[in-house]
Design a protein around this motif. Sequence first.
Motif, PDB file in Angstrom:
ATOM      1  N   VAL A   9       0.735  -1.335  -0.085  1.00 14.32           N
ATOM      2  CA  VAL A   9      -0.082   0.147   0.054  1.00 14.32           C
ATOM      3  C   VAL A   9       0.891   0.968  -0.021  1.00 14.32           C
ATOM      4  O   VAL A   9       1.795   1.472   0.970  1.00 14.32           O
ATOM      5  CB  VAL A   9      -0.947   0.127   1.358  1.00 14.32           C
ATOM      6  CG1 VAL A   9      -1.727   1.179   1.318  1.00 14.32           C
ATOM      7  CG2 VAL A   9      -1.728  -1.262   1.458  1.00 14.32           C
ATOM      8  N   VAL A  10       0.774   2.039  -0.973  1.00 11.26           N
ATOM      9  CA  VAL A  10       1.357   3.357  -1.121  1.00 11.26           C
ATOM     10  C   VAL A  10       0.612   4.495  -1.102  1.00 11.26           C
ATOM     11  O   VAL A  10      -0.178   4.659  -1.869  1.00 11.26           O
ATOM     12  CB  VAL A  10       2.304   3.482  -2.257  1.00 11.26           C
ATOM     13  CG1 VAL A  10       3.199   4.764  -2.485  1.00 11.26           C
ATOM     14  CG2 VAL A  10       3.163   2.015  -2.475  1.00 11.26           C
ATOM     15  N   ASP A  11       0.562   5.206   0.185  1.00 16.20           N
ATOM     16  CA  ASP A  11      -0.354   6.369   0.444  1.00 16.20           C
ATOM     17  C   ASP A  11       0.499   7.460   1.269  1.00 16.20           C
ATOM     18  O   ASP A  11       0.923   6.924   2.452  1.00 16.20           O
ATOM     19  CB  ASP A  11      -1.661   5.560   0.965  1.00 16.20           C
ATOM     20  CG  ASP A  11      -2.724   7.043   0.767  1.00 16.20           C
ATOM     21  OD1 ASP A  11      -2.551   8.048   1.217  1.00 16.20           O
ATOM     22  OD2 ASP A  11      -3.692   6.426  -0.063  1.00 16.20           O
ATOM     23  N   ASP A  12       0.175   8.659   1.193  1.00 14.32           N
ATOM     24  CA  ASP A  12       0.971   9.378   2.244  1.00 14.32           C
ATOM     25  C   ASP A  12       0.239   9.707   3.379  1.00 14.32           C
ATOM     26  O   ASP A  12       0.473  10.692   4.275  1.00 14.32           O
ATOM     27  CB  ASP A  12       1.366  10.961   1.541  1.00 14.32           C
ATOM     28  CG  ASP A  12       0.120  11.675   0.863  1.00 14.32           C
ATOM     29  OD1 ASP A  12      -1.110  11.026   0.939  1.00 14.32           O
ATOM     30  OD2 ASP A  12       0.407  12.336   0.027  1.00 14.32           O
ATOM     31  N   GLU A  13      -1.154   9.138   3.422  1.00 14.46           N
ATOM     32  CA  GLU A  13      -2.067   9.295   4.723  1.00 14.46           C
ATOM     33  C   GLU A  13      -1.740   8.135   5.384  1.00 14.46           C
ATOM     34  O   GLU A  13      -2.023   6.964   5.323  1.00 14.46           O
ATOM     35  CB  GLU A  13      -3.514   9.431   4.371  1.00 14.46           C
ATOM     36  CG  GLU A  13      -3.787  10.368   3.406  1.00 14.46           C
ATOM     37  CD  GLU A  13      -5.194  10.344   3.024  1.00 14.46           C
ATOM     38  OE1 GLU A  13      -6.117  10.234   4.105  1.00 14.46           O
ATOM     39  OE2 GLU A  13      -5.947  10.503   1.840  1.00 14.46           O
ATOM     40  N   THR A  33       3.538  -1.300   3.618  1.00 15.32           N
ATOM     41  CA  THR A  33       3.121   0.208   3.488  1.00 15.32           C
ATOM     42  C   THR A  33       4.337   0.877   3.107  1.00 15.32           C
ATOM     43  O   THR A  33       5.528   0.778   3.590  1.00 15.32           O
ATOM     44  CB  THR A  33       2.321   0.510   4.506  1.00 15.32           C
ATOM     45  OG1 THR A  33       3.098   0.985   5.687  1.00 15.32           O
ATOM     46  CG2 THR A  33       1.263  -0.137   4.968  1.00 15.32           C
ATOM     47  N   ALA A  34       4.140   1.949   2.327  1.00 18.52           N
ATOM     48  CA  ALA A  34       5.251   3.016   1.913  1.00 18.52           C
ATOM     49  C   ALA A  34       4.513   4.391   1.895  1.00 18.52           C
ATOM     50  O   ALA A  34       3.235   4.489   1.512  1.00 18.52           O
ATOM     51  CB  ALA A  34       5.842   2.728   0.620  1.00 18.52           C
ATOM     52  N   ASP A  35       5.059   5.506   2.394  1.00 19.99           N
ATOM     53  CA  ASP A  35       4.330   6.665   2.424  1.00 19.99           C
ATOM     54  C   ASP A  35       4.646   7.491   1.389  1.00 19.99           C
ATOM     55  O   ASP A  35       4.295   8.761   1.334  1.00 19.99           O
ATOM     56  CB  ASP A  35       4.792   7.310   3.913  1.00 19.99           C
ATOM     57  CG  ASP A  35       6.158   7.591   3.984  1.00 19.99           C
ATOM     58  OD1 ASP A  35       7.086   7.554   3.185  1.00 19.99           O
ATOM     59  OD2 ASP A  35       6.227   8.211   5.272  1.00 19.99           O
ATOM     60  N   SER A  36       5.385   7.088   0.409  1.00 16.58           N
ATOM     61  CA  SER A  36       5.686   8.067  -0.736  1.00 16.58           C
ATOM     62  C   SER A  36       6.155   7.034  -1.975  1.00 16.58           C
ATOM     63  O   SER A  36       6.439   5.643  -1.597  1.00 16.58           O
ATOM     64  CB  SER A  36       6.584   8.904  -0.599  1.00 16.58           C
ATOM     65  OG  SER A  36       7.984   8.201  -0.374  1.00 16.58           O
ATOM     66  N   ALA A  37       5.993   7.393  -3.223  1.00 12.79           N
ATOM     67  CA  ALA A  37       6.513   6.729  -4.122  1.00 12.79           C
ATOM     68  C   ALA A  37       7.741   6.501  -4.201  1.00 12.79           C
ATOM     69  O   ALA A  37       8.439   5.284  -4.401  1.00 12.79           O
ATOM     70  CB  ALA A  37       6.241   7.400  -5.563  1.00 12.79           C
ATOM     71  N   ASP A  54      -1.922   5.361  -4.125  1.00 16.35           N
ATOM     72  CA  ASP A  54      -2.531   6.652  -4.262  1.00 16.35           C
ATOM     73  C   ASP A  54      -2.048   7.506  -5.362  1.00 16.35           C
ATOM     74  O   ASP A  54      -0.891   7.244  -5.696  1.00 16.35           O
ATOM     75  CB  ASP A  54      -2.132   7.357  -2.838  1.00 16.35           C
ATOM     76  CG  ASP A  54      -3.110   8.657  -2.784  1.00 16.35           C
ATOM     77  OD1 ASP A  54      -3.957   8.932  -3.112  1.00 16.35           O
ATOM     78  OD2 ASP A  54      -2.300   9.680  -2.026  1.00 16.35           O
ATOM     79  N   VAL A  55      -2.962   8.383  -5.912  1.00 15.08           N
ATOM     80  CA  VAL A  55      -2.309   9.189  -7.236  1.00 15.08           C
ATOM     81  C   VAL A  55      -1.578  10.129  -6.549  1.00 15.08           C
ATOM     82  O   VAL A  55      -0.473  10.740  -7.336  1.00 15.08           O
ATOM     83  CB  VAL A  55      -3.660   9.639  -7.932  1.00 15.08           C
ATOM     84  CG1 VAL A  55      -3.285  10.588  -9.098  1.00 15.08           C
ATOM     85  CG2 VAL A  55      -4.177   8.105  -8.876  1.00 15.08           C
ATOM     86  N   MET A  56      -2.255  10.977  -5.747  1.00 20.51           N
ATOM     87  CA  MET A  56      -1.582  12.436  -5.341  1.00 20.51           C
ATOM     88  C   MET A  56      -0.807  12.336  -4.149  1.00 20.51           C
ATOM     89  O   MET A  56      -1.250  11.979  -3.317  1.00 20.51           O
ATOM     90  CB  MET A  56      -2.803  13.284  -5.003  1.00 20.51           C
ATOM     91  CG  MET A  56      -3.736  13.680  -6.233  1.00 20.51           C
ATOM     92  SD  MET A  56      -3.146  14.450  -7.533  1.00 20.51           S
ATOM     93  CE  MET A  56      -2.349  15.991  -6.756  1.00 20.51           C
ATOM     94  N   MET A  57       0.460  12.044  -4.555  1.00 20.57           N
ATOM     95  CA  MET A  57       1.423  12.113  -3.475  1.00 20.57           C
ATOM     96  C   MET A  57       2.654  12.925  -3.750  1.00 20.57           C
ATOM     97  O   MET A  57       3.339  12.929  -4.843  1.00 20.57           O
ATOM     98  CB  MET A  57       2.016  10.560  -3.265  1.00 20.57           C
ATOM     99  CG  MET A  57       1.169   9.709  -3.105  1.00 20.57           C
ATOM    100  SD  MET A  57       1.907   7.851  -2.802  1.00 20.57           S
ATOM    101  CE  MET A  57       1.960   7.493  -4.324  1.00 20.57           C
TER     102      MET A  57
END
Length: 229
Positions: A9-13, A33-37, A54-57
């Motif tokens: 899961v890649v998402d900055d939230e 999980t990862a908090d950024s691309a 996630d698209v917007m990161m």
Amino acid sequence: MANKRRILVVDDEQDLCEILKFNLETEGYEVETADSAESALTLDLTTFDLLLLDVMMGEMSGFALAKHLKKQDDTKDIPIIFLTARDTENDTVTGFNLGADDYISKPFSIREVIVRVRAVLRRTSKESDEHQPSTINYQGLELNLDKKTVSVDGEPVPFTKTEFEILRTLLEESGRVFSRQELIAKIWPADVFVLDRTVDVNITRLRKKIGRFSKCIVTRLGFGYFFDA
């Protein structure tokens, strides 16, 4: 559960990452999980069976990450589901044109994510490919995937390629609502301009051809179509 499917899961939230991780692990998946691309790219992505992006990161968007991965021989075949608050037709088409297997708009229910994850993994897994049935059946409605034919109560019915692919898409994920733009992105070539009305016309023809099963193809006003099995 042997040979657990691995999901990234890649998402900055951060909160969302933890919620998805907890619920997907409850379903039996192994989740990281990862908090950024950029953080995702430091991992060995070839070990994952599915990416939720996630698209917007930050600096690198989910679209940019997907584009990068699809260019690499060792990651190009990893299934991708986009998670995004950007619910526009252009974004949906962009996602599918980049090779995404699904596109889920925020806010979403965890149940919806789990159903979509399960469907994508089933559809793209090597094991499923090796043992994929040659037919899809619903009562007296049968699609032969090898011969690309359709029969209703044992009687062959002529179908165009587009009609066949629409019916196959709806049947393979019965109950899931597909928007017109999703169907366009999945079925028509990327370089062909297709109007929403074209989808409606094909659905109308398809319903006429499948006779008593026509009522199973349901219109969800404002959303799209689904097969009610």
